[in-house]
Design a protein around this motif. Structure first.
Motif, PDB file in Angstrom:
ATOM      1  N   PRO A 111       0.829  -1.211   0.000  1.00 47.30           N
ATOM      2  CA  PRO A 111       0.000   0.000   0.000  1.00 47.30           C
ATOM      3  C   PRO A 111       0.862   1.259   0.000  1.00 47.30           C
ATOM      4  CG  PRO A 111      -0.786  -1.563   1.644  1.00 47.30           C
ATOM      5  CD  PRO A 111       0.517  -2.095   1.140  1.00 47.30           C
ATOM      6  N   GLN A 112       0.455   2.228  -0.790  1.00 45.79           N
ATOM      7  CA  GLN A 112       1.192   3.476  -0.883  1.00 45.79           C
ATOM      8  C   GLN A 112       0.482   4.563  -0.090  1.00 45.79           C
ATOM      9  OE1 GLN A 112       2.164   4.648  -4.934  1.00 45.79           O
ATOM     10  NE2 GLN A 112       1.812   2.562  -5.630  1.00 45.79           N
ATOM     11  N   PRO A 113       1.200   5.609   0.271  1.00 43.57           N
ATOM     12  CA  PRO A 113       0.528   6.768   0.877  1.00 43.57           C
ATOM     13  C   PRO A 113      -0.536   7.302  -0.083  1.00 43.57           C
ATOM     14  CG  PRO A 113       2.905   6.961   1.095  1.00 43.57           C
ATOM     15  CD  PRO A 113       2.658   5.783   0.198  1.00 43.57           C
ATOM     16  N   GLN A 114      -1.678   7.640   0.443  1.00 47.59           N
ATOM     17  CA  GLN A 114      -2.789   8.080  -0.402  1.00 47.59           C
ATOM     18  C   GLN A 114      -2.736   9.598  -0.558  1.00 47.59           C
ATOM     19  OE1 GLN A 114      -6.377   6.387   1.191  1.00 47.59           O
ATOM     20  NE2 GLN A 114      -5.584   4.301   1.085  1.00 47.59           N
ATOM     21  N   VAL A 115      -2.098  10.007  -1.658  1.00 49.94           N
ATOM     22  CA  VAL A 115      -1.870  11.430  -1.925  1.00 49.94           C
ATOM     23  C   VAL A 115      -2.749  11.862  -3.094  1.00 49.94           C
ATOM     24  CG1 VAL A 115      -0.155  13.173  -2.531  1.00 49.94           C
ATOM     25  CG2 VAL A 115       0.504  11.190  -1.131  1.00 49.94           C
ATOM     26  N   ALA A 116      -3.637  12.800  -2.837  1.00 48.54           N
ATOM     27  CA  ALA A 116      -4.496  13.331  -3.909  1.00 48.54           C
ATOM     28  C   ALA A 116      -3.671  14.226  -4.821  1.00 48.54           C
ATOM     29  CB  ALA A 116      -5.655  14.111  -3.307  1.00 48.54           C
ATOM     30  N   PRO A 117      -3.875  14.159  -6.143  1.00 43.24           N
ATOM     31  CA  PRO A 117      -3.072  14.970  -7.068  1.00 43.24           C
ATOM     32  C   PRO A 117      -3.480  16.440  -7.042  1.00 43.24           C
ATOM     33  CG  PRO A 117      -4.748  13.756  -8.276  1.00 43.24           C
ATOM     34  CD  PRO A 117      -4.824  13.287  -6.851  1.00 43.24           C
ATOM     35  N   ALA A 118      -2.557  17.281  -7.440  1.00 37.82           N
ATOM     36  CA  ALA A 118      -2.857  18.702  -7.583  1.00 37.82           C
ATOM     37  C   ALA A 118      -3.850  18.899  -8.729  1.00 37.82           C
ATOM     38  CB  ALA A 118      -1.568  19.479  -7.845  1.00 37.82           C
ATOM     39  N   PRO A 119      -4.700  19.922  -8.658  1.00 44.27           N
ATOM     40  CA  PRO A 119      -5.695  20.162  -9.721  1.00 44.27           C
ATOM     41  C   PRO A 119      -5.065  20.272 -11.104  1.00 44.27           C
ATOM     42  CG  PRO A 119      -6.132  21.567  -7.827  1.00 44.27           C
ATOM     43  CD  PRO A 119      -4.827  20.898  -7.564  1.00 44.27           C
ATOM     44  N   LEU A 120      -3.913  20.952 -11.207  1.00 45.32           N
ATOM     45  CA  LEU A 120      -3.263  21.130 -12.506  1.00 45.32           C
ATOM     46  C   LEU A 120      -2.830  19.786 -13.078  1.00 45.32           C
ATOM     47  CD1 LEU A 120      -2.226  23.061 -14.660  1.00 45.32           C
ATOM     48  CD2 LEU A 120      -0.080  23.250 -13.371  1.00 45.32           C
ATOM     49  N   VAL A 121      -2.396  18.876 -12.217  1.00 49.61           N
ATOM     50  CA  VAL A 121      -1.944  17.557 -12.690  1.00 49.61           C
ATOM     51  C   VAL A 121      -3.114  16.792 -13.297  1.00 49.61           C
ATOM     52  CG1 VAL A 121      -1.025  15.320 -11.947  1.00 49.61           C
ATOM     53  CG2 VAL A 121      -0.033  17.434 -11.057  1.00 49.61           C
ATOM     54  N   ARG A 122      -4.281  16.809 -12.631  1.00 46.37           N
ATOM     55  CA  ARG A 122      -5.454  16.126 -13.178  1.00 46.37           C
ATOM     56  C   ARG A 122      -5.901  16.777 -14.490  1.00 46.37           C
ATOM     57  NH1 ARG A 122      -9.805  13.629  -8.995  1.00 46.37           N
ATOM     58  NH2 ARG A 122     -10.385  12.659 -10.979  1.00 46.37           N
ATOM     59  N   LEU A 123      -5.804  18.095 -14.581  1.00 53.67           N
ATOM     60  CA  LEU A 123      -6.192  18.797 -15.802  1.00 53.67           C
ATOM     61  C   LEU A 123      -5.286  18.404 -16.969  1.00 53.67           C
ATOM     62  CD1 LEU A 123      -7.844  20.940 -17.303  1.00 53.67           C
ATOM     63  CD2 LEU A 123      -6.226  22.666 -16.456  1.00 53.67           C
ATOM     64  N   ILE A 124      -3.977  18.369 -16.718  1.00 49.76           N
ATOM     65  CA  ILE A 124      -3.034  18.004 -17.782  1.00 49.76           C
ATOM     66  C   ILE A 124      -3.264  16.555 -18.207  1.00 49.76           C
ATOM     67  CG2 ILE A 124      -0.597  17.640 -18.319  1.00 49.76           C
ATOM     68  CD1 ILE A 124       0.044  20.006 -16.482  1.00 49.76           C
ATOM     69  N   ALA A 125      -3.547  15.683 -17.235  1.00 48.63           N
ATOM     70  CA  ALA A 125      -3.815  14.280 -17.566  1.00 48.63           C
ATOM     71  C   ALA A 125      -5.030  14.166 -18.484  1.00 48.63           C
ATOM     72  CB  ALA A 125      -4.039  13.470 -16.289  1.00 48.63           C
ATOM     73  N   GLY A 126      -6.079  14.949 -18.218  1.00 46.07           N
ATOM     74  CA  GLY A 126      -7.272  14.940 -19.063  1.00 46.07           C
ATOM     75  C   GLY A 126      -6.981  15.446 -20.465  1.00 46.07           C
ATOM     76  N   LEU A 127      -6.168  16.502 -20.556  1.00 46.10           N
ATOM     77  CA  LEU A 127      -5.810  17.036 -21.877  1.00 46.10           C
ATOM     78  C   LEU A 127      -4.989  16.029 -22.673  1.00 46.10           C
ATOM     79  CD1 LEU A 127      -4.970  20.735 -20.916  1.00 46.10           C
ATOM     80  CD2 LEU A 127      -7.036  19.863 -22.042  1.00 46.10           C
ATOM     81  N   LEU A 128      -4.084  15.324 -21.988  1.00 44.43           N
ATOM     82  CA  LEU A 128      -3.277  14.300 -22.669  1.00 44.43           C
ATOM     83  C   LEU A 128      -4.158  13.155 -23.177  1.00 44.43           C
ATOM     84  CD1 LEU A 128      -0.152  14.117 -20.312  1.00 44.43           C
ATOM     85  CD2 LEU A 128      -0.247  15.039 -22.640  1.00 44.43           C
ATOM     86  N   ASP A 129      -5.210  12.851 -22.444  1.00 42.66           N
ATOM     87  CA  ASP A 129      -6.147  11.824 -22.915  1.00 42.66           C
ATOM     88  C   ASP A 129      -6.892  12.291 -24.160  1.00 42.66           C
ATOM     89  OD1 ASP A 129      -5.623   9.820 -21.059  1.00 42.66           O
ATOM     90  OD2 ASP A 129      -7.031  10.623 -19.593  1.00 42.66           O
ATOM     91  N   LEU A 130      -7.287  13.568 -24.182  1.00 41.17           N
ATOM     92  CA  LEU A 130      -8.087  14.106 -25.292  1.00 41.17           C
ATOM     93  C   LEU A 130      -7.269  14.369 -26.544  1.00 41.17           C
ATOM     94  CD1 LEU A 130     -10.511  16.656 -23.592  1.00 41.17           C
ATOM     95  CD2 LEU A 130     -11.154  14.670 -24.963  1.00 41.17           C
TER      96      LEU A 130
END
Length: 458
Positions: free
Chosen positions: A308-327
């Motif tokens: 099990p890893q530490p449960q660290v929520a991502p920064a908003p910008l990181v999730r946004l960039i991940a979504g753009l990379l998917d699109l």
């Protein structure tokens, strides 16, 4: 006679002068250790709660039955157990403080680990949470790394021989069946191996251990190396995860037959165990020693990656960039093909996400930004569940892309209207539902699918 064999092995103490023939009474002293009460007993002897009067601390006192103390081999094995544990100085090994004899009673004073055994925990709770088991797995594997450095093979790893302290930390115990793979050099250790020079205590061709946890080569009485303990640890972890050992046999021949037929994989017995952890346990239990982890160090490295890893929520910008990379790949296909093949962009987008989910465990954008999608219990997200999540999050793009293509082809309103309006409403709900991510909280899609997007800290 080896120097590791106690002196009285040559001329055992007269058993008629033993202190107590059966149970030691509270208040009895063994050297400077006071006996308070009996904790457990078995065929070899008993374990007492004791007190070290020289250091003012509680200890566990393990005694050898008087009739067994008269047997040089049993006495040597008792001494060997104490020496092995005393040299294995590790946070996940029960420490030995003293071994000796008092009026015919041979005993060793050990660290008091009073939280019961892993066997007790399974008997009480049934299969343990995989996160808890993975933590124990890593601790024991790291203890065995030190054991292998000293050339020691435990040979009797099982849930009953792993004790828990009051904080729930696992400690390997009962080194009574240890054997040697090698004597470490001066470059390996500052102390002489407790196994160096011990002859005749472990004979090739003898079968010793506990059947459900013994490696095939151990069942056959062959020479052993640390891969036998890799198997024993794998069988122990299997028991903790599934609630029963991988083998149920009454004889060595029957156990060998079951192993050769193939053991039930962990995830066939328990689906919520993550694939990475289950594959490690399954590899530990391979019948061919060459197919297991070659060393405890490599095993510990693999378990550390699956733990099990530490449960660290991502920064908003990181999730946004991940979504753009998917699109981005879908947009790249949509622009040149929306007139000739309006289905191309949605189909490619579906394939792009599907490949990521199948092979990376996350969308490609999430993987590139080192994000991982987990269940609320920090388990693997099943592929169909992950596909449903991707559809909820990105399905609106397909609806809008098809609507735009129909508009560009002058299709009637009745054809593109429902797609356009439905896609726009869907997009608005998803985008508004993603606003909590700005505060590092679960989005609407996370809540509906009962999943979480976390930072991969490995």
């Amino acid at each position: 006679m080896s120097e590791t064999v106690p002196p009285t092995a040559r001329s055992p103490v007269p058993l008629t002068e033993v202190l107590v023939p059966a149970e030691l009474a509270p208040g009895t002293y063994l050297h400077h250790f006071r006996v308070d009460r009996r904790i457990a007993s078995g065929g070899m002897g008993a374990v007492y709660l004791g007190f070290d009067t020289s250091l003012n601390r509680p200890v566990a006192l393990k005694t050898l039955r008087p009739e067994l103390a008269g047997d040089p081999s049993f006495l040597a094995r008792f001494q060997r157990e104490a020496q092995s544990q005393a040299n294995l100085v590790h946070p996940h090994v029960v420490q030995v403080y003293f071994v000796g004899e008092e009026r015919g009673v041979w005993f060793m004073a050990m660290q008091l680990v009073d939280g019961g055994s892993l066997q007790d925990a399974v008997d009480r709770q049934g299969p343990l949470p995989w996160t808890q088991v993975a933590t124990h797995f890593l601790g024991i594997a790291e203890a065995l790394v030190e054991s292998a450095r000293l050339g020691i093979v435990h040979r009797d790893l099982k849930p009953a021989n792993v004790l828990l302290d009051r904080y729930g930390i696992a400690h390997v115990a009962d080194f009574g069946l240890v054997t040697a793979t090698h004597a470490p050099t001066d470059h390996d250790t500052l102390v002489r191996s407790p196994m160096a020079g011990v002859a005749g205590l472990s004979v090739v061709g003898s079968v010793m251990g506990t059947l459900p946890y013994m490696a095939p080569e151990q069942l056959r009485g062959e020479p052993l190396d640390q891969r036998a303990d890799v198997y024993g640890l794998g069988a122990t972890i299997y028991h903790l995860l599934v609630g029963a050992p991988p083998v149920s046999a009454r004889t060595a021949a029957e156990a060998l037959q079951q192993i050769q037929r193939g053991l039930l994989p962990v995830r066939r017995a328990r689906r919520d165990v993550p694939r990475a952890l289950a594959s490690i346990v399954d590899r530990c239990l391979r019948a061919d020693a060459a197919e297991r982890f070659p060393s405890h160090e490599e095993l510990a490295r693999a378990v550390r990656h699956a733990a099990p890893q530490p449960q660290v929520a991502p920064a908003p910008l990181v999730r946004l960039i991940a979504g753009l990379l998917d699109l981005l790949p879908a947009v790249g296909v949509f622009v040149p093909f929306f007139e000739k093949a309006p289905w191309a962009a949605p189909a490619w987008f579906t394939l792009w996400l599907g490949l990521g989910i199948a092979f990376l465990g996350a969308s490609p954008g999430q993987w590139l930004m080192r994000l991982r999608v987990r269940t609320q219990a920090d388990g693997d997200v099943p592929p169909l569940h992950a596909a449903a999540r991707a559809f909820l999050q990105w399905g609106w793009t397909a609806a809008l892309a098809l609507a735009y293509s129909l508009i560009s082809h002058s299709a009637p309103l009745v054809a593109y209207g429902p797609l356009g309006v439905g896609g726009a409403v869907w997009a608005a709900i998803v985008l508004l539902g993603a606003l909590p991510a700005a505060l590092r909280r679960p989005t609407l899609v996370d809540r509906i699918t009962r999943t979480r997007v976390l930072v991969d800290v490995r």
